[in-house]
Write a protein that holds these residues in place. Sequence first.
Motif, PDB file in Angstrom:
ATOM      1  N   ARG A 169       2.158   0.306  -4.586  1.00 42.80           N
ATOM      2  CA  ARG A 169       1.430  -0.901  -4.195  1.00 42.80           C
ATOM      3  C   ARG A 169       1.651  -2.016  -5.215  1.00 42.80           C
ATOM      4  NH1 ARG A 169      -3.441  -3.596  -5.090  1.00 42.80           N
ATOM      5  NH2 ARG A 169      -4.646  -4.137  -3.229  1.00 42.80           N
ATOM      6  N   GLY A 212      -0.980   3.010   2.729  1.00 45.85           N
ATOM      7  CA  GLY A 212       0.015   4.032   3.007  1.00 45.85           C
ATOM      8  C   GLY A 212       0.158   4.364   4.478  1.00 45.85           C
ATOM      9  N   GLU A 215       2.429   1.624   6.007  1.00 45.57           N
ATOM     10  CA  GLU A 215       3.673   1.699   5.234  1.00 45.57           C
ATOM     11  C   GLU A 215       4.474   2.952   5.571  1.00 45.57           C
ATOM     12  OE1 GLU A 215       0.804  -0.983   3.309  1.00 45.57           O
ATOM     13  OE2 GLU A 215       0.654   1.079   4.045  1.00 45.57           O
ATOM     14  N   SER A 216       3.785   4.012   5.985  1.00 43.04           N
ATOM     15  CA  SER A 216       4.501   5.247   6.324  1.00 43.04           C
ATOM     16  C   SER A 216       5.411   5.049   7.532  1.00 43.04           C
ATOM     17  CB  SER A 216       3.501   6.381   6.594  1.00 43.04           C
ATOM     18  OG  SER A 216       2.818   6.197   7.819  1.00 43.04           O
ATOM     19  N   GLY A 238       8.268   9.436  -3.577  1.00 44.53           N
ATOM     20  CA  GLY A 238       7.214   8.434  -3.435  1.00 44.53           C
ATOM     21  C   GLY A 238       6.426   8.243  -4.713  1.00 44.53           C
ATOM     22  N   MET A 241       1.190   4.402  -4.136  1.00 47.24           N
ATOM     23  CA  MET A 241       0.944   4.287  -2.701  1.00 47.24           C
ATOM     24  C   MET A 241       2.173   4.676  -1.897  1.00 47.24           C
ATOM     25  SD  MET A 241      -0.590   1.072  -0.483  1.00 47.24           S
ATOM     26  CE  MET A 241       0.990   0.205  -0.306  1.00 47.24           C
ATOM     27  N   THR A 244       1.639   8.131  -1.054  1.00 45.56           N
ATOM     28  CA  THR A 244       0.792   8.291   0.133  1.00 45.56           C
ATOM     29  C   THR A 244       1.634   8.167   1.387  1.00 45.56           C
ATOM     30  OG1 THR A 244      -0.920   7.098  -1.112  1.00 45.56           O
ATOM     31  CG2 THR A 244      -1.348   7.542   1.215  1.00 45.56           C
ATOM     32  N   ALA A 245       2.430   7.086   1.461  1.00 45.44           N
ATOM     33  CA  ALA A 245       3.272   6.858   2.636  1.00 45.44           C
ATOM     34  C   ALA A 245       4.249   8.006   2.851  1.00 45.44           C
ATOM     35  CB  ALA A 245       4.014   5.534   2.490  1.00 45.44           C
ATOM     36  N   TRP A 271      -7.914   8.459  -1.038  1.00 47.00           N
ATOM     37  CA  TRP A 271      -8.127   7.021  -1.142  1.00 47.00           C
ATOM     38  C   TRP A 271      -9.590   6.614  -1.232  1.00 47.00           C
ATOM     39  CZ3 TRP A 271      -5.333   2.655  -1.998  1.00 47.00           C
ATOM     40  CH2 TRP A 271      -3.967   2.853  -2.218  1.00 47.00           C
TER      41      TRP A 271
END
Length: 393
Positions: A169, A212, A215-216, A238, A241, A244-245, A271
């Motif tokens: 991020r 995320g 963004e994923s 990754g 964040m 996360t994605a 989160w």
Amino acid sequence: MKKLGRILGIGAGLGAGVFAIGAGAAALGGLALARRSVTPEDEAEELVSLVSLERDESGLIARFRGPSADVPGRTSFLFDRGRGNVQLSEAILPDDGPGVARRIVAAAGTELHPGRTGRLTGWWYLAPEDLGFRTERIEYETELGPATAWIVHPKRAKRGRWAVHVHGRGAEPAEVLRGVRPAVNAGITSLVISYRNDRGAPRGVEGRYGMGLSESRDVDAAIAEALRRGADRVTLFGWSMGGTASLLAATIGEHRDRIDGVILDSPGVDWESLLRHHAGVARAPKVLTDIGIGLLERGLVRGGEPGGIKFERLTPEAFAENLRVPVLLHASRGDTYVPSTGAERLAALAPDRVQLNLVDEGEHVRIWNMDPEAWESRTELFARSLPKVGWRG
């Protein structure tokens, strides 16, 4: 008061807390917290200044002052809006000189001189060419339009093996270049991507982050690009964040059956707890945090995910339930931005799939900076060991 409680989905106990603060002030405070958590920030504040340049028998020494001048590990000094980059050693033992001393390893771009202000970052390379491998600049299609990416080619590529590298991020693709060498050394062609709200990528919904989730889908699009270019299987790298994605793409994404493993550094895997951590650091009352999370969850404050942020998907329990591939997880107990507790819980929930490299020192996404050789060695060994797609534990 009751109307506000119904809108936010809060009960009698929370309502009493709101009343104690003042309904209007609580709502505004919760609104501010919610918006801040999904809004891209402007360029990072310039935190340090270069005090002096000195030379000894080993080369140049730079001295810095500022709140982050003594950040542990090797670091880069970025200044002049990123046009200047100086790679620095860890802090040298203190002496009688001013500020914190670090040896200059390499410098590029704008001329360095005392008085320059900038920031010390964990980034080490600014362009893929700095790694010494053949690179390409491409565009790949996302649901919002084309986004830019770099391809880094191994000297001896393994047929069908690709990786997608996803930054965190508020960062840029250059952040993850530290992690590319282990993949390329293992013969894996690497796709280093930008995603929504980055320079070189489309604006996201409302111009905001989806923690995320949205963004994923850009990670899914990058995987599709790798498959189109000949990948048989894809390893995801990754950071923060971006972690996360990557986990979302690996667990519930469109191309999850083509992913052979995931490598994470300082990932966000819990989160709601993470937002509460930052609210606590800011000394925000718990009631304001509850309101802010409720606003995001219900879509009353619009994040990058239409319909609201589904926090139940962003927990170690949810990731562990759907995880079917091996994961290498780098985390630090010294991380004050994304505490390691979420990563530790994920590893405990899925010990047969998650290898946890937990260290005691290193700030957020700076584990590599503390010991690059150890980080790269462990990461390359893991990447080489991944079984072909079809392994499901």
